[in-house]
Design a protein around this motif. Sequence first.
Motif, PDB file in Angstrom:
ATOM      1  N   PHE A  83       0.797  -1.248  -0.115  1.00 36.49           N
ATOM      2  CA  PHE A  83       0.074   0.027   0.066  1.00 36.49           C
ATOM      3  C   PHE A  83       0.747   1.349  -0.100  1.00 36.49           C
ATOM      4  CE2 PHE A  83      -2.984  -3.200   1.356  1.00 36.49           C
ATOM      5  CZ  PHE A  83      -4.221  -2.925   0.658  1.00 36.49           C
ATOM      6  N   ARG A  84       2.169   1.238  -0.173  1.00 42.98           N
ATOM      7  CA  ARG A  84       3.022   2.493  -0.279  1.00 42.98           C
ATOM      8  C   ARG A  84       2.659   3.544  -1.367  1.00 42.98           C
ATOM      9  NH1 ARG A  84       9.054   1.919  -2.568  1.00 42.98           N
ATOM     10  NH2 ARG A  84       8.700   0.757  -4.357  1.00 42.98           N
ATOM     11  N   ASP A  85       1.948   3.072  -2.245  1.00 39.49           N
ATOM     12  CA  ASP A  85       1.715   4.008  -3.407  1.00 39.49           C
ATOM     13  C   ASP A  85       0.377   4.428  -3.348  1.00 39.49           C
ATOM     14  OD1 ASP A  85       4.207   3.773  -4.822  1.00 39.49           O
ATOM     15  OD2 ASP A  85       3.813   1.941  -5.497  1.00 39.49           O
ATOM     16  N   VAL A  86      -0.394   4.363  -2.327  1.00 34.85           N
ATOM     17  CA  VAL A  86      -1.502   4.976  -2.286  1.00 34.85           C
ATOM     18  C   VAL A  86      -1.420   6.560  -2.480  1.00 34.85           C
ATOM     19  CG1 VAL A  86      -1.678   5.020   0.088  1.00 34.85           C
ATOM     20  CG2 VAL A  86      -3.904   4.684  -0.942  1.00 34.85           C
ATOM     21  N   LEU A  87      -0.566   7.077  -2.172  1.00 34.27           N
ATOM     22  CA  LEU A  87      -0.511   8.471  -2.169  1.00 34.27           C
ATOM     23  C   LEU A  87      -0.264   8.925  -3.647  1.00 34.27           C
ATOM     24  CD1 LEU A  87       2.022   9.567   0.706  1.00 34.27           C
ATOM     25  CD2 LEU A  87      -0.468  10.113   0.628  1.00 34.27           C
ATOM     26  N   GLN A  88       0.166   7.897  -4.329  1.00 30.30           N
ATOM     27  CA  GLN A  88       0.450   8.353  -5.850  1.00 30.30           C
ATOM     28  C   GLN A  88      -0.748   7.840  -6.619  1.00 30.30           C
ATOM     29  OE1 GLN A  88       3.873   9.102  -6.944  1.00 30.30           O
ATOM     30  NE2 GLN A  88       2.854  10.285  -8.422  1.00 30.30           N
ATOM     31  N   MET A  89      -1.353   6.834  -6.377  1.00 33.29           N
ATOM     32  CA  MET A  89      -2.475   6.243  -6.920  1.00 33.29           C
ATOM     33  C   MET A  89      -3.853   6.658  -6.678  1.00 33.29           C
ATOM     34  SD  MET A  89      -1.691   2.245  -6.360  1.00 33.29           S
ATOM     35  CE  MET A  89      -3.043   1.611  -6.988  1.00 33.29           C
ATOM     36  N   GLU A 103      -3.406  16.720 -14.736  1.00 32.84           N
ATOM     37  CA  GLU A 103      -2.305  17.082 -13.734  1.00 32.84           C
ATOM     38  C   GLU A 103      -2.672  16.839 -12.404  1.00 32.84           C
ATOM     39  OE1 GLU A 103      -0.104  20.953 -14.529  1.00 32.84           O
ATOM     40  OE2 GLU A 103      -1.527  21.351 -16.152  1.00 32.84           O
ATOM     41  N   LEU A 104      -1.928  16.290 -11.743  1.00 31.85           N
ATOM     42  CA  LEU A 104      -2.156  16.193  -9.991  1.00 31.85           C
ATOM     43  C   LEU A 104      -1.089  16.611  -9.482  1.00 31.85           C
ATOM     44  CD1 LEU A 104      -3.628  12.484 -10.485  1.00 31.85           C
ATOM     45  CD2 LEU A 104      -5.031  14.441  -9.960  1.00 31.85           C
ATOM     46  N   PRO A 105      -1.295  17.058  -8.164  1.00 28.40           N
ATOM     47  CA  PRO A 105       0.094  17.556  -7.376  1.00 28.40           C
ATOM     48  C   PRO A 105       0.706  16.111  -6.721  1.00 28.40           C
ATOM     49  CG  PRO A 105      -2.121  17.466  -6.067  1.00 28.40           C
ATOM     50  CD  PRO A 105      -2.430  17.346  -7.522  1.00 28.40           C
ATOM     51  N   GLU A 106       2.186  16.491  -7.025  1.00 29.52           N
ATOM     52  CA  GLU A 106       3.027  15.581  -6.409  1.00 29.52           C
ATOM     53  C   GLU A 106       2.605  15.196  -4.981  1.00 29.52           C
ATOM     54  OE1 GLU A 106       5.361  13.281  -7.895  1.00 29.52           O
ATOM     55  OE2 GLU A 106       4.688  14.201  -9.885  1.00 29.52           O
ATOM     56  N   PRO A 107       2.630  13.756  -4.549  1.00 31.06           N
ATOM     57  CA  PRO A 107       2.648  13.669  -3.078  1.00 31.06           C
ATOM     58  C   PRO A 107       3.890  14.316  -2.263  1.00 31.06           C
ATOM     59  CG  PRO A 107       2.387  11.691  -4.453  1.00 31.06           C
ATOM     60  CD  PRO A 107       3.171  12.766  -5.303  1.00 31.06           C
ATOM     61  N   LEU A 108       3.381  14.542  -0.971  1.00 30.29           N
ATOM     62  CA  LEU A 108       4.538  15.196  -0.122  1.00 30.29           C
ATOM     63  C   LEU A 108       5.726  14.331   0.123  1.00 30.29           C
ATOM     64  CD1 LEU A 108       2.113  16.923   2.614  1.00 30.29           C
ATOM     65  CD2 LEU A 108       3.367  18.063   0.896  1.00 30.29           C
ATOM     66  N   VAL A 109       5.580  13.103  -0.019  1.00 31.05           N
ATOM     67  CA  VAL A 109       6.492  12.115   0.021  1.00 31.05           C
ATOM     68  C   VAL A 109       6.711  11.351  -1.317  1.00 31.05           C
ATOM     69  CG1 VAL A 109       7.080   9.896   1.440  1.00 31.05           C
ATOM     70  CG2 VAL A 109       5.550  11.498   2.494  1.00 31.05           C
ATOM     71  N   PRO A 110       8.103  11.729  -1.517  1.00 30.80           N
ATOM     72  CA  PRO A 110       8.355  10.759  -2.829  1.00 30.80           C
ATOM     73  C   PRO A 110       8.558   9.233  -2.852  1.00 30.80           C
ATOM     74  CG  PRO A 110      10.355  11.869  -1.936  1.00 30.80           C
ATOM     75  CD  PRO A 110       9.323  12.154  -0.960  1.00 30.80           C
ATOM     76  N   GLY A 313     -10.612  17.597  -6.342  1.00 31.63           N
ATOM     77  CA  GLY A 313      -9.988  16.415  -6.787  1.00 31.63           C
ATOM     78  C   GLY A 313      -8.777  16.783  -7.302  1.00 31.63           C
ATOM     79  N   SER A 314      -8.195  18.025  -7.490  1.00 31.86           N
ATOM     80  CA  SER A 314      -6.924  18.418  -8.074  1.00 31.86           C
ATOM     81  C   SER A 314      -6.102  18.777  -7.150  1.00 31.86           C
ATOM     82  CB  SER A 314      -7.201  19.483  -9.076  1.00 31.86           C
ATOM     83  OG  SER A 314      -7.683  20.845  -8.483  1.00 31.86           O
ATOM     84  N   GLY A 315      -6.378  18.541  -6.036  1.00 30.94           N
ATOM     85  CA  GLY A 315      -5.440  19.079  -4.931  1.00 30.94           C
ATOM     86  C   GLY A 315      -5.095  17.906  -3.841  1.00 30.94           C
TER      87      GLY A 315
END
Length: 680
Positions: A83-89, A103-110, A313-315
């Motif tokens: 589940f580590r990619d839930v921030l990206q998905m 376009e989607l904002p980049e997660p705070l954690v790469p 949904g864009s933030g």
Amino acid sequence: MRIGVDIGGTFTDLCVLDATGVVAVGKVLTTHDEPARAVEEVLRATLADAGPVTQLVHGTTLVTNALIERKGSRTALLATAGFRDVLQMRREHRYELYDLLIELPEPLVPRHLRFDVPERILADGTVDTPLDEEYVARLGRELAVRGIEAVAVCFLHAFTDARHERRVAEILREVAPGLRVALSSEVVPEIREFERASTTAANVYVQDLTERYLRDLEKRLHRAGIGPAPHIMLSNGGIATVDTAARHPIRILESGPAGGALAAAAFGAGAREADLLAFDMGGTTAKLCMISGGAPLVTHEFEIGRVYRLLPGSGLPVKVPVTDMIEIGVGGGSIARIDPLGLLTVGPDSAGSEPGPVCYSRGGTEPTVTDADLVLGYLDPGYFLGGAMSLDARAAREAIRTRIAVPLGVSVEQAAYGIHASVDEDMANAARVHAVERGKNPAELPMFAFGGAGPVHGAGVAKALGAPRVVAPPAAGVMSALGFLTAPLAFDFVRSARSGVDDLTGSAAEALFAEMEAEGEALLAESGVDSAEVRHRRIAEMRYTGQGYEIRVEVPEDTGDWPKPLVAAFTRTYRELYRRTGPDVGVEVLNWRVVSSGPAPEVALRVHGGETGEAKKGTRAAYFPEAGGFVDTPVFDRYVLRPGDGFGGPAIVEERESTLVVPPGAHCVVREDASLEVTV
């Protein structure tokens, strides 16, 4: 004597209140390099001969800015294996369904700092995979060596059973005591994995920055002679201690705007107007909030740094209680320009306080809304901030001429009015959507306009909306700081326990509420609130079975014959929102909430004027296209006007921190609470 201080994007505002009302206000430019320095400056400038201070309440945009500008700690995320990619998905939902280049904002954690931890607890609390403690210890030591400063822990179903998250925290504190650790089960113990992970990461991302700021603020307040420890405004309209705010910095995300909404509700209550639109326009942004039943609406879904400001949904989502408002990037400092299509646009970027609008003479070169309002004659260049700051009208005019008027082939006045009117239309469009989505008709509600620029634009926004009246309160330019002083100590708690209402028992619900209420009383006791003075609001988040999202329902006090009163309250709330009832299916509860609060302070909202003489200061040329252009417009002194005074537009009313524009055909009257009511 009580003090409210609000740090905004352009100005830092101060309001001083005693038992008789507002006795002093102050405003200085925000010092972005050291935000607490502006607080110290405005206190020293305003309170030279102040008496003893009993309370100071503070709100700030620090957390919001840090998240938008990505100026927080180097943060890692520990998630359940897989589940580590839930921030990206994120979620399946796309805010623009047919945009292939969305376009989607980049997660705070790469991604390279997101880790799969071997562990898994099922929804019923059964341990499917035991926690690999050796892995956590090795990872903790490596993160510390690599210079990671903060760790967010978000395990599957931790809102139901948090034992694995708590054990991870213990291990990390043993092997890497310098790491800040945030657990999702403590920050946001709710269903929905993506929002929970995003909120937990955001909380720990800004925690160090927030704590350092709050400690610096405490030192500066002590140096300025302020005795009591400050209270911090929360985004939901309550206030908390510095220690609580430092543990949960995500809760102060929208603290400044929340104060303005509270002030609007307080003035509305005094005028027996329980429902209104609160319109706050400052130097950087404009906000609009619904006041319903005498209180601002609160939401538990909020987004930071949207790619498109009006598209949910864009933030980056944060799941914390926030005063429900819409915010767009049009304030006094918002920059006007011609876009690639040759059209006039305003914002969302702002000149802020550094360098500020062109007319501030601080190095700004791009025209702003304030520059346009100055060119149109709505602002007095010699009376800005009561004369403490002079404005350069010639420079503002030249910037609008070269950057806007010449490219468009129009006069400077037409270009300036285009900027002014564009802002009004943008805010009206956003307000209309915001109100309708909450089951309200903006044409039926009075508008409460405040902020430094709110009264300048209030009548224009109201006219575009079809709203009947605009109310501009006294001390409108520091209204958020005043609103802080109407807030009680408060905090809210949540438990996720999904259940169909037919399967519920009153005793089970009562046990959940009692647990949260005990937490609330313990937290408020730290601030000296006696348990006998604590009040609790009980809320259930409910939906028809099969629906994707829920609505908030006040739990009836009379819960006899359970669960019929709860279902009846749900049906009533659903009908108020959607003008219909749902399908003939069952109803379920997802979350249970408690809002625990201390007694609300008694506040006298009267503002001391003290000036005598002629209310009409004179006239000046102001631009109104409906009157044919520039016309000689009466200018009134806000501090000399008395309840019952009235006059027709066009007219301008000035006070030190804001200016009210009354357009032609409108009528203004002074109400008993010294507010100015404009019928448009």
